[in-house]
Design a protein around this motif. Structure first.
Motif: not given
Length: 181
Positions: A44-50, A14-15, A21-22, A18
């Motif tokens: 997506s608002d977060s890695a968890d959501e994606w 997850a970290e 992504r950035q 993200w």
């Protein structure tokens, strides 16, 4: 090039996801297709959501509610030496859809900007072809923008046979077929 493996998105990454992504947002601002193979990672608002969305997209019954036209698997390309994400690639289970059958194809992929030109895209596609074989896909449609020489080279290195170039709203797309043996 260091060895990579394809793994399904999970919280362990997850970290780094993200950060990946950035890095794409920061380096590819002018590229409309910057998140190829990463459906909705940008929104997506977060890695968890994606990660949750990727899991739901594998299922025919849930894929449409998560923005996918057909079921698909998404994979993180992980470099084994440091467990770092070098790219993301997806695999659509079929292309029985007007857009996918015409210009979308079976997969899309993005390589982390800091890891480009190292051969990772070619290896990601090769590993995705293995996954396609496991799903029973016998022939993969893989496409790229006419001006994307790097992607074309990746496709050709994996046995892609050029079929034609089509116009999609003024955008030239090259179509290639890869036979899976």
């Amino acid at each position: 090039m260091d060895e990579i493996v394809l793994v399904e998105p999970c919280l362990e990454y997850a970290e780094d996801l993200w950060t990946f992504r950035q890095e794409i947002i920061d380096n590819d601002a002018d590229n409309e297709d910057k998140f190829a193979g990463c459906m909705s990672l940008d929104s997506s608002d977060s890695a968890d959501e994606w990660i949750r969305i990727c899991s739901l997209r594998k299922d025919e019954n849930h894929c449409k509610e998560e923005g996918a036209t057909v079921p698909s698997h998404t994979y993180l390309a992980i470099r084994k030496s440091d467990n770092r994400i070098v790219g993301v690639i997806d695999l659509r289970h079929h292309i029985d859809h007007p857009v996918l059958g015409t210009w979308g194809g079976h997969c899309g992929y993005s390589v982390r900007p800091s890891e480009r030109r190292k051969g990772y895209a070619t290896e990601m596609l090769r590993l995705n072809i293995v996954k396609a074989k496991e799903l029973g896909i016998e022939k993969m449609l893989v496409t790229c923008a006419e001006e994307n020489a790097a992607s074309e080279k990746t496709i050709l290195a994996n046995g892609g046979i050029y079929e034609n170039t089509i116009d999609v709203d003024g955008y030239k797309i090259k179509r290639f077929w890869i036979s899976i043996e």
